[in-house]
Design a protein around this motif. Sequence first.
Motif, PDB file in Angstrom:
ATOM      1  N   PHE A 112       0.776  -1.304  -0.100  1.00 16.06           N
ATOM      2  CA  PHE A 112      -0.062   0.023  -0.012  1.00 16.06           C
ATOM      3  C   PHE A 112       0.671   1.325   0.022  1.00 16.06           C
ATOM      4  O   PHE A 112       0.371   2.212  -0.692  1.00 16.06           O
ATOM      5  CB  PHE A 112      -0.736   0.072   1.278  1.00 16.06           C
ATOM      6  CG  PHE A 112      -2.248  -0.610   0.950  1.00 16.06           C
ATOM      7  CD1 PHE A 112      -3.232  -0.032  -0.074  1.00 16.06           C
ATOM      8  CD2 PHE A 112      -2.729  -1.814   1.770  1.00 16.06           C
ATOM      9  CE1 PHE A 112      -4.252  -0.682  -0.088  1.00 16.06           C
ATOM     10  CE2 PHE A 112      -3.837  -2.448   1.619  1.00 16.06           C
ATOM     11  CZ  PHE A 112      -4.758  -1.847   0.267  1.00 16.06           C
ATOM     12  N   GLU A 113       2.036   1.392   0.683  1.00 17.73           N
ATOM     13  CA  GLU A 113       2.843   2.319   0.771  1.00 17.73           C
ATOM     14  C   GLU A 113       3.567   2.727  -0.583  1.00 17.73           C
ATOM     15  O   GLU A 113       3.683   3.718  -1.042  1.00 17.73           O
ATOM     16  CB  GLU A 113       3.861   2.130   1.748  1.00 17.73           C
ATOM     17  CG  GLU A 113       4.978   3.294   2.009  1.00 17.73           C
ATOM     18  CD  GLU A 113       5.903   2.960   2.917  1.00 17.73           C
ATOM     19  OE1 GLU A 113       6.927   3.857   3.114  1.00 17.73           O
ATOM     20  OE2 GLU A 113       6.164   1.970   3.635  1.00 17.73           O
ATOM     21  N   LYS A 116       0.619   4.000  -2.902  1.00 10.78           N
ATOM     22  CA  LYS A 116       0.390   5.465  -2.432  1.00 10.78           C
ATOM     23  C   LYS A 116       1.478   6.370  -3.220  1.00 10.78           C
ATOM     24  O   LYS A 116       1.127   7.505  -3.777  1.00 10.78           O
ATOM     25  CB  LYS A 116       0.624   5.541  -1.001  1.00 10.78           C
ATOM     26  CG  LYS A 116       0.014   7.033  -0.635  1.00 10.78           C
ATOM     27  CD  LYS A 116       0.006   7.223   0.742  1.00 10.78           C
ATOM     28  CE  LYS A 116      -0.526   8.696   1.369  1.00 10.78           C
ATOM     29  NZ  LYS A 116      -0.448   8.686   2.828  1.00 10.78           N
ATOM     30  N   GLN A 119       0.956   6.580  -6.742  1.00  9.02           N
ATOM     31  CA  GLN A 119      -0.251   7.457  -7.324  1.00  9.02           C
ATOM     32  C   GLN A 119       0.282   8.764  -7.311  1.00  9.02           C
ATOM     33  O   GLN A 119      -0.219   9.861  -8.039  1.00  9.02           O
ATOM     34  CB  GLN A 119      -1.423   7.104  -6.313  1.00  9.02           C
ATOM     35  CG  GLN A 119      -2.074   5.525  -6.767  1.00  9.02           C
ATOM     36  CD  GLN A 119      -2.945   5.193  -5.835  1.00  9.02           C
ATOM     37  OE1 GLN A 119      -2.996   5.666  -4.569  1.00  9.02           O
ATOM     38  NE2 GLN A 119      -4.004   4.203  -6.247  1.00  9.02           N
TER      39      GLN A 119
END
Length: 637
Positions: A112-113, A116, A119
């Motif tokens: 997820f890091e 992120k 993105q």
Amino acid sequence: MLRAITFQSFKKQNLKILYFILFSLFLFPVSTLLSQSHVELLETSSDNIKLLVRKADDLKFELPDSANIYYVEALEMAQLENDTSGMIGVISKIGGAYYILGDYHQALNSFFESLKLSQLNRNKTGIAIGYNNIGIILSAQGKNNQAIEYHRKSIVLCEQLKDSLMMEKNFFNLGIVFSSLKEFDSALYYTYKAQEVCDLIEYPREKMRTYNLLGEIYFERGEFRKAFDFYSIIVKDKNYNNNWERCYALSGIARTSLKLGYPNEAIRYALISDTLAKDIHALWDLQRIREILAQAYAAKGDFQNAYVNQIAFKQLSDSLLNKEKEQEMNYLHMLQKDLENKELKHSFDQQEERIKNQKLLNGIYFLVGFVLLLLALLLWRNLALKNRLNRRLKAQNSLIASKNKELMLLNATKDRFFHMVAHDLKSPLSAMISFTDILQTNLELFDETQIREFLESLHQSSSQGFKLLENLLDWARLQTNVITYQPHELKLYPLIEDTMVLLQGNATNKDIGIDLVVDQDLMALIDRNMFLTVLRNLVSNAIKYSHPGNRISIEAERLNKTVFVRVKDQGIGIPEEERLRLFNIESYFSRPGTNQEKGTGIGLVLCHDFVNKWGGKISVESTEGQGSCFTFTVPTF
């Protein structure tokens, strides 16, 4: 590598363990999801970062904890250099190492890091990788609906990036997810989609692992014969040396043999798989094999061996379950430690605030030193960039020199080719001049029969010269891009039938029959003129090199999204040394036919270039004295 699991064989609480072995063995031994796809992310990173990542990759599977030490060091260096792409790639690799350790929670946090950060910087490659990785972890945690959503997001980006390999992995993962949900039609759809991509990018080893998944899906559907066939593909391929896949395929054959009522065969294959599983320390395979052996021996009435294997199965199941509980306890302990650390951090923050003003003055002194250091780093970075650009310029100059050399060679080849064509064209023209000169000066000396013979020879010479000029003109127009590929959806049967009518006279003169084996509704994407030129040359050659009384067959069939057209004859065949030169312009040659018909020598070269122009392939199979079969492919819509 796929590690599909028989879900009926275990209890619901074991699903998380099953997904760990299932996805880790697919994700990491292939070394592309967290390695090859990150080449693009890491290619602009410094050599020191790449060196650290390579060291970590070498340790990842055997010592993942040690690998993470190097990954963290590489991450710190990427942060220092403000290398965003490198940071994205390294953080994702850290998640991969946690995944191998079985720490799903830390792996998911890392993924997820990385997502992120991707993105934030609009890095589509990093986003696509992140979605796929998160989908795998969610599946391992039993959150299949969320996993499907993330894989489909990744596929959309892969289509935009034209990243076929990453798209194939998403299709494969979706096949596993839907299989675990018992939605077998969807599982088959995505698994076959993965196979299509493997065929498209010519990645046969990647395709091999899909056969185990297909075997598993068909087994769960109760189609045991199909399952047996797919497992057997891997076992029978002697060139495929992936022992993990082979071990699983062998146990799959054993399991399907038992369902098909062959307990002896089931035992034989299970024992082979058992030996291989011990060699590679595959505990999950050993557990699966022991259950199969217990059931097979019980089916034979050998209850002693059935009992022994059932006990072994239970022991392995308990051992693996204890490992999962230990991992869960470690995670809970980690959460507790995190909470304690947060409380300590709050206390330290208060203390740090009190001494902050004292450090402010010291910070001013350090500021000057930091500015000087920053300037030195900028100078070093500019120097490194200049060296990198110089290396690229040198590589480009080398490439240009290589292309120039290749162009000179092509020009020399064409010059030699036109010289040979001019020599062949001279022969029929000389014959025509000779015949017309004889007829013009001595016409009264010949009777009607002799005149007809002269006219027949004159006709053959002019026809030969015309065919040579026609093929040469088509080839020259193709080389200069005057001819463009303009495909349309057309039926093959009328085109092939027109060619038969055009050449029927030649065939009838030699008493040669032509058979047409084509579905009248078969359609393809065809450039009419190119297709007719290729087919006309191949059928003309078949007639020329066939003996009187032989038959010629024209066949066409569709396989997947490709139509295969074949022209078969029973003629004189082609020696092996000549087959290797048929489609090469540098090896220009021509052979006389069975009635000493002369060829143009450029027909097959033209066929080869036309077929390549529309993206197809042309090949020949021939046995000297028994005939030849020319095959070319045409795309469909």
